[in-house]
Scaffold this active site. Sequence first.
Site, PDB file in Angstrom:
ATOM      1  N   GLU A  78       0.827  -1.230   0.000  1.00  0.00           N
ATOM      2  CA  GLU A  78       0.000   0.000   0.000  1.00  0.00           C
ATOM      3  C   GLU A  78       0.851   1.266   0.000  1.00  0.00           C
ATOM      4  O   GLU A  78       0.507   2.242   0.663  1.00  0.00           O
ATOM      5  CB  GLU A  78      -0.966   0.030   1.190  1.00  0.00           C
ATOM      6  CG  GLU A  78      -2.291  -0.618   0.965  1.00  0.00           C
ATOM      7  CD  GLU A  78      -2.982  -0.179  -0.313  1.00  0.00           C
ATOM      8  OE1 GLU A  78      -3.402  -1.082  -1.054  1.00  0.00           O
ATOM      9  OE2 GLU A  78      -3.110   1.025  -0.606  1.00  0.00           O
ATOM     10  N   GLY A  79       1.933   1.259  -0.773  1.00  0.00           N
ATOM     11  CA  GLY A  79       2.822   2.410  -0.814  1.00  0.00           C
ATOM     12  C   GLY A  79       3.887   2.267   0.255  1.00  0.00           C
ATOM     13  O   GLY A  79       3.551   2.327   1.440  1.00  0.00           O
TER      14      GLY A  79
END
Lengths: 597, 597
Positions: free
Chosen positions: A439-440
């Site tokens: 997620e980043g």
Amino acid sequence: MEYVAPVKDMRFTLEHVAGLADLARLPGLENAEAETVAAVLEEAAKFAAGVLSPLNRGGDQHGAKAENGVVRTAPGFADAYKKFVEGGWNGMPFPEVLGGGSMPWAVTMAAQEMVQSANLSFSLCPLLTQGAIDAIIAHGTDEQKAMYLPKMVSGEWTGSMNLTEPQAGSDVGALKSKAVPVGDGTYRISGSKIFITYGEHDMAENIIHLVLARLPDAPPGTKGISLFIVPKVLVNKDGSPGKRNDLRVVSLEHKLGIHASPTCVMSYGDNGDCIGYLLGAENQGMRCMFTMMNNARLSVGCQGLAIAERAYQQALDYAEQRRQGRHPGMNAEQHVSIIEHADVRRTLMLMRSLTEACRGLIYLNAAAIDRSHHHPDEAERKASKALVELLTPLSKSWSTDIGCEVASMGVQIHGGMGFIEETGAAQHYRDARILPIYEGTNGIQAIDLVTRKLPLNGGETVKALFAQIAGVVAETATADEGFTTIHANLDAALKSLSKASQWIGGQLARNPETALAGATPYLRAFATTVGGWLLAKQALAAKAEITKGGTDPYFTAKIVSARLFADQVLTSVDGLCRSATDGSASLADVTPELLRA
Amino acid sequence: MEYVAPVKDMRFTLEHVAGLADLARLPGLENAEAETVAAVLEEAAKFAAGVLSPLNRGGDQHGAKAENGVVRTAPGFADAYKKFVEGGWNGMPFPEVLGGGSMPWAVTMAAQEMVQSANLSFSLCPLLTQGAIDAIIAHGTDEQKAMYLPKMVSGEWTGSMNLTEPQAGSDVGALKSKAVPVGDGTYRISGSKIFITYGEHDMAENIIHLVLARLPDAPPGTKGISLFIVPKVLVNKDGSPGKRNDLRVVSLEHKLGIHASPTCVMSYGDNGDCIGYLLGAENQGMRCMFTMMNNARLSVGCQGLAIAERAYQQALDYAEQRRQGRHPGMNAEQHVSIIEHADVRRTLMLMRSLTEACRGLIYLNAAAIDRSHHHPDEAERKASKALVELLTPLSKSWSTDIGCEVASMGVQIHGGMGFIEETGAAQHYRDARILPIYEGTNGIQAIDLVTRKLPLNGGETVKALFAQIAGVVAETATADEGFTTIHANLDAALKSLSKASQWIGGQLARNPETALAGATPYLRAFATTVGGWLLAKQALAAKAEITKGGTDPYFTAKIVSARLFADQVLTSVDGLCRSATDGSASLADVTPELLRA
């Protein structure tokens, strides 16, 4: 040992940090009145402890297995998922009209934390479904909503998010999967995707894949990406299952942790007949993805918190059971529990206060999402939205780093036994390690904080948050002597952070590389200060309870936790700020060639 | 990718930190003249890269396996060990009269680092042998020395250390294994031991176990422990193999990492016929163990350094290969290596400078061992011995924490691929996690530093070290502007550390619990300052090389590394010192009951 949900702390945090009573007064969140929330959390706690936690260790050992295009989840997972759906847990935050529970995200986050603590691998399946639901609610046509949402909100169908390709991880714009319109409003999808969580499994009757792909002649990069609904089993107009779509799982990854969560390599359109439906407008796929991103990042932050809580519980239990060493004056054959040793207690309380600080941050962030959606006043909605934007990289990044660090402390408390897999402490350490990555990556979160969030509304969003922290600094000044260190160290941290923020803000326009050089320590300083603030706030609330006659030692623990955080963690902020602002000169000299020299 | 030994940095550190030229002038260390050392290190580098490194990944996947009392090591290990023995690597630091190489420990440590980087699991076997040799040299009778040492120094026989029992880990005094004299000078040993590294394996023809046990009627606790030589295969007077002793491996542990190193549960005397020979005097077992402890702890510290180096190499390689993202102004289809991104370069240089700082500390510590043995002047020997005592907990604790942290950064550089076992980054992360635990947990090291090392010689040992650091602070003041931050931050760190040391020293007598409360952050502050000092010292040496006309970019890298350490790591010292001195009030309130509240 099995997980026991920390319901008391969750409710205290919901009350004093998330402002649950206020949330329950917002239109659309009326279900969140105190008694209902208490009952829901008690039920969730039972489910997490009784159904999910006992499957955690076996899930790790057994893992998910792929064979001939079928993925078998670990023993008990399919049955547990059935119970999850039957309990209505999947729909908790979604509107009642869709079959959901209309619960605030803040309350949902507490229940989600329980599921994640009990069984991180299991929790990923509903998490991905949640993301897909958000996307369809935000961008779907009425027909798409009617066709997919009811069964996804109930959890009968799950969702998956297909972004990553071998050459396109953080750089989503580099993806190559194709979508060709065939004239009937549908598209033919082709391409390979990797790292697809629950891309295939045996827990639900259908999987609704959301797939990013490029239309023919789409512009290069992120501007040429579109999002498609690609069901595993096509759905007939009447909602009945149609034919199997042309997509398949190729293999599963062999991972460091979360073994029971199948991480799939997926192939779309091997036979040229993979049918997809455009979600949102053409070439607007990135925008659609961003819709989900804040929620998904917050949920991953919550996973960090959840692992920290689980690791704390396990370490505390071990420290109470394990007898080793003695107090001065005891004879050589006497032994005390290792919890009696200063260094062990210090570590345990540090684990606890870090966990509680993360809980404050995550629930505050979730409550801001609720206010951004439900507050009747537009200015409040906007301000809350901005706060969500600001807090999200902190929640994602700091809580997942803390998750890893607390899991590591948990291993350490176990001594040699911590390194032995049977003990279970090592699983948390392994499981947690994905959290700072997906997620980043946390590095990307730090860049996001510095380049996009710091300048939000001309810096007013940050300023407003700092003003709130300053308010608690002022309150702690007049509280009793137990708050002396809290006051002094929070005050010092806020001053260092404010100064660093101004400096970085000033560099942003003139010299962005310089601003970016310190992004990682700056994020840590920022989140640490926010964590210290939220613990101080709760300590003040606990103090008020004691003054009112509250005798629960939990209240004392809240104050001690805040004080330990102040003298063991807030002390790091000034040094982090100096690293953030002074490091650019060295970094400018760090060339790729020098790293090889 | 395979490991490449950083010979250039090893030699630079040996020269400028360990003072190799001086060591080679000490009686008994004449073998260590520069050319020989260079040749030895080149050979070791070849062996590590060519023989040991290629077995590392397979060793992790295959592991060691126990079956019917036999332990089979991973494919290739037995053959590699044979080559290790043939190369004479096992005897490197031991006297030539015993068949060793009479090399200084400082040089041995560099070779050992290579072996550990290349294959941590493999490296544990010679490490345990080394410890057993040390013990027999220090405490054995002439007969024992003659019987065991030649084959142990050559490596034909290996050694094992048997301390831990299920109820006796850090609290060695709680052990219950028995040794009963039978009247002929031998003893019958009985008991179970756990966590016995290479307690059984197929790489050597005999294993000389050193076993801690209690004599009948021995006093309780550590004062009633004796040490025994318990060979797997008894040795006849003429040195030929006798009968198989009554001891066996029961099982192997299933561990988080170092899978190829067999961690054995051992059983001694199942049939009442396990023969042991007393090593040293009765009830002096703990003293004998302490003989080995400094060396063993330093070697474990070296493992932390070794894993950090390996993780750095792997991450650097990946960062050069992996293309993702772009510079501003590049079009969407262009990609750069991720090493071009500021956050990645920052992380890589941080990994490198942390690794180099640990290398300085470990080699300095090893050189102090050499001086404590070989210096002709008694006062110098004593001062060196005290320095060894002081540095050892720092080497063990800080380098192993750094090993874990740098391995974690290595995973992070890989992004999602870091979580996939095939990549190899995860193995380093798993392998490293035992290091802060074994050979005395890092919490115990911190207690050792505060309670025993800080007061050494009335505080003079610490004072002398601080004076040396102050010398480099002064030197950096007059160096060129590249040293401004190094000077300022080292100066500030030393001041904070001195103040904290005085405060803790003052508390020790009056209020030991208060002193202990901050032991962990104090150790970190101390080691960080020492690390910054050693990097600054090397940066000055590199500067001198450049001034003399040296053009190797390695010299510039040394300066940049020291500066990055100064502005990213030394900045933490003041906060750590404050945590160390201010935390006791909170900790006093942390009762076991409160942790449960």
